[in-house]
Design a protein around this motif. Structure first.
Motif, PDB file in Angstrom:
ATOM      1  N   VAL A  37     123.628  31.913  54.092  1.00 52.83           N
ATOM      2  CA  VAL A  37     123.449  33.026  53.157  1.00 52.83           C
ATOM      3  C   VAL A  37     124.422  32.791  52.001  1.00 52.83           C
ATOM      4  CG1 VAL A  37     123.615  35.539  52.905  1.00 52.83           C
ATOM      5  CG2 VAL A  37     122.744  34.544  55.035  1.00 52.83           C
ATOM      6  N   CYS A  38     123.919  32.121  50.955  1.00 54.61           N
ATOM      7  CA  CYS A  38     124.756  31.635  49.851  1.00 54.61           C
ATOM      8  C   CYS A  38     124.514  32.494  48.605  1.00 54.61           C
ATOM      9  CB  CYS A  38     124.406  30.179  49.568  1.00 54.61           C
ATOM     10  SG  CYS A  38     125.360  29.430  48.239  1.00 54.61           S
ATOM     11  N   ARG A  39     125.526  32.574  47.766  1.00 48.41           N
ATOM     12  CA  ARG A  39     125.428  33.428  46.587  1.00 48.41           C
ATOM     13  C   ARG A  39     124.410  32.938  45.559  1.00 48.41           C
ATOM     14  NH1 ARG A  39     128.260  37.735  44.896  1.00 48.41           N
ATOM     15  NH2 ARG A  39     129.640  37.546  46.683  1.00 48.41           N
ATOM     16  N   SER A  40     124.142  31.648  45.529  1.00 43.72           N
ATOM     17  CA  SER A  40     123.184  31.130  44.537  1.00 43.72           C
ATOM     18  C   SER A  40     121.807  31.768  44.698  1.00 43.72           C
ATOM     19  CB  SER A  40     123.032  29.618  44.662  1.00 43.72           C
ATOM     20  OG  SER A  40     124.281  29.010  44.501  1.00 43.72           O
ATOM     21  N   ASP A  41     121.419  32.067  45.934  1.00 41.14           N
ATOM     22  CA  ASP A  41     120.129  32.737  46.161  1.00 41.14           C
ATOM     23  C   ASP A  41     120.151  34.135  45.547  1.00 41.14           C
ATOM     24  OD1 ASP A  41     118.977  30.774  48.347  1.00 41.14           O
ATOM     25  OD2 ASP A  41     121.030  31.235  48.914  1.00 41.14           O
ATOM     26  N   GLY A  58     116.611  29.987  49.711  1.00 41.03           N
ATOM     27  CA  GLY A  58     117.287  29.357  50.844  1.00 41.03           C
ATOM     28  C   GLY A  58     117.448  27.874  50.578  1.00 41.03           C
ATOM     29  N   HIS A  59     118.704  27.459  50.337  1.00 43.48           N
ATOM     30  CA  HIS A  59     118.948  26.067  49.917  1.00 43.48           C
ATOM     31  C   HIS A  59     120.087  25.445  50.697  1.00 43.48           C
ATOM     32  CE1 HIS A  59     121.905  28.494  47.974  1.00 43.48           C
ATOM     33  NE2 HIS A  59     122.641  27.410  47.886  1.00 43.48           N
ATOM     34  N   GLU A  60     120.610  26.164  51.708  1.00 41.64           N
ATOM     35  CA  GLU A  60     121.714  25.637  52.525  1.00 41.64           C
ATOM     36  C   GLU A  60     121.194  25.621  53.955  1.00 41.64           C
ATOM     37  OE1 GLU A  60     126.101  26.788  52.065  1.00 41.64           O
ATOM     38  OE2 GLU A  60     125.519  27.984  53.786  1.00 41.64           O
ATOM     39  N   GLY A 163     125.419  21.439  54.058  1.00 41.19           N
ATOM     40  CA  GLY A 163     124.343  21.287  53.078  1.00 41.19           C
ATOM     41  C   GLY A 163     124.600  21.939  51.732  1.00 41.19           C
ATOM     42  N   CYS A 164     125.486  22.936  51.663  1.00 36.50           N
ATOM     43  CA  CYS A 164     125.818  23.487  50.334  1.00 36.50           C
ATOM     44  C   CYS A 164     127.299  23.789  50.197  1.00 36.50           C
ATOM     45  CB  CYS A 164     124.995  24.735  49.984  1.00 36.50           C
ATOM     46  SG  CYS A 164     125.524  25.480  48.413  1.00 36.50           S
ATOM     47  N   SER A 165     127.762  24.906  50.770  1.00 36.49           N
ATOM     48  CA  SER A 165     129.091  25.412  50.409  1.00 36.49           C
ATOM     49  C   SER A 165     130.221  24.446  50.723  1.00 36.49           C
ATOM     50  CB  SER A 165     129.336  26.760  51.089  1.00 36.49           C
ATOM     51  OG  SER A 165     129.110  26.682  52.479  1.00 36.49           O
TER      52      SER A 165
HETATM   53 ZN   LIG Z   1     124.625  27.396  47.987  1.00 34.25          ZN
END
Ligand SMILES: [Zn+2]
Ligand SMILES: [Zn+2]
Length: 367
Positions: A37-41, A58-60, A163-165
């Motif tokens: 649950v990332c802020r970019s979304d 959803g990218h992470e 995968g992201c953060s």
């Molecule tokens: Zn992210």
């Protein structure tokens, strides 16, 4: 398969049954295991960043390979993988110059696959996949260059965050800034990415790491990941507080991990003479930040941006895994709560309210 669909900005995501195609050449069909649950979304949900709708965000994420298209050789069905939201073509100018994180063809095709078409649909209408992924769906078709095979014993939650953060934050400190041992650092915004900038700076040997935020609980949490000092930007002038902690000089490396014009300016001002400010947060589209042009020249400051931590995800995910396995990088401690896909809107409400640590959507997939 079930997916959370963004139909309109500022409206909740809607859980729908959507159609998914078979993978085409150089594509992989995956079952999503864990999505961060990332802020970019949230930027897309709020309309601060632009994605064509309807879309699956959803990218992470981490996933298990279900099926591979023609020509795919890097993974096979059953493999566990980390997903990258920056898959690459391998032959554009950016790729050839070693910047696969900013592949020209990926940026041009955005939420569609590299051939410019979509693999997921609802009632005959195409859906966009954020980062060619769309981890807020049970399944996805992704480019083969967007999956990296991992050991089946590796935690799928930790893999998702890498995968992201994790890669974005740690990479910003070690690849973009190249933090040196004994240096001073400030990190403005200690959410998912910022906490990992703190960790990256700690791993690189920074001795003073000043966390800056407006949330006391987030500042306290940052202490667990290596922040040595904290500044609440709501209680007084944060620039003065950073300078007071650094003999009036400012820091060697100032990081911005929030995404606003105000915090970009603060990062630039907080960097000392000959210091470096690195911007990792993505400000709302169209926002301009004020930079002190005299200080830039006379103090020979460096200002740079870092996307995906200036990493090469297909290589650097494995560096993050090694740091995690060696105990130098705490990924498990970042996750504080878990949701089902049906709870995705609640998950984002909690993120927006400043609940500390990372939330994950866990699909309960067993490898
Ligand atoms: Zn992210
Ligand atoms: Zn490319």
């Amino acid at each position: 398969m079930k997916a959370a669909v963004l139909y309109q900005t500022t409206q909740p995501l809607v859980i729908e049954d959507i159609e998914i195609d078979a993978p085409k050449a150089n594509e992989v069909k995956v079952k999503i295991a864990v999505a961060g649950v990332c802020r970019s979304d949230l930027h897309f949900m709020k309309g601060e960043a632009i994605i064509p709708v309807p879309a699956v965000l959803g990218h992470e994420g981490s996933a298990i390979v279900m099926e591979v298209g023609e020509g795919v050789t890097n993974v096979a069905p059953g493999d566990h993988v980390i997903l990258s939201f920056a898959p690459y073509c391998g032959h554009c100018e950016s790729c050839l110059n070693g910047h696969s994180n900013a592949c020209d063809n990926h940026q041009r095709t955005g939420g569609k696959q590299f051939d410019g078409t979509s693999r997921i649909h609802i009632n005959g209408q195409d859906l966009a996949q954020m980062g060619k992924l769309g981890c807020f769906g049970e399944e996805a078709i992704v480019p083969a260059t967007g999956v990296s095979k991992i050991d089946p014993g590796m935690s799928l939650r930790a893999a998702a965050l890498i995968g992201c953060s994790v890669t974005t934050g740690v990479g910003t400190a070690i690849y973009a800034a190249e933090v040196t041992p004994g240096s001073t650092v400030c990190v403005i915004g200690v959410g998912g990415v910022g906490l990992n900038v703190v960790q990256g700076a700690r791993i690189a040997g920074a001795t003073r790491i000043i966390a800056v935020d407006i949330n006391d609980a987030a500042l306290e949490f940052a202490g667990k990941f290596g922040a040595t000092d904290s500044v609440n930007a709501n209680s007084g002038d944060p620039l003065k507080a950073i300078k007071d902690l650094t003999n009036g000089k400012g820091v060697d490396y100032a990081f911005e991990a929030f995404g606003s014009s105000e915090t970009i300016t603060l990062a630039f001002d907080a960097a000392r003479k000959h210091g470096t400010a690195v911007i990792a947060g993505i400000a709302p589209v169209g926002e301009q930040a004020g930079i002190d042009g005299v200080a830039l020249v006379r103090q020979e400051k460096t200002l740079k941006g870092a996307y995906y931590g200036s990493s090469k995800p297909s290589i650097d995910f494995y560096h993050m895994i090694d740091l995690y396995k060696s105990g130098k990088l705490d990924v498990d401690g970042l996750v504080t709560r878990s949701y089902t896909l049906d709870q995705v809107n609640e998950a984002y409400d909690e993120l927006d309210r400043g609940v500390v640590g990372r939330g994950v959507i866990d699909y309960g997939v067993q490898g």
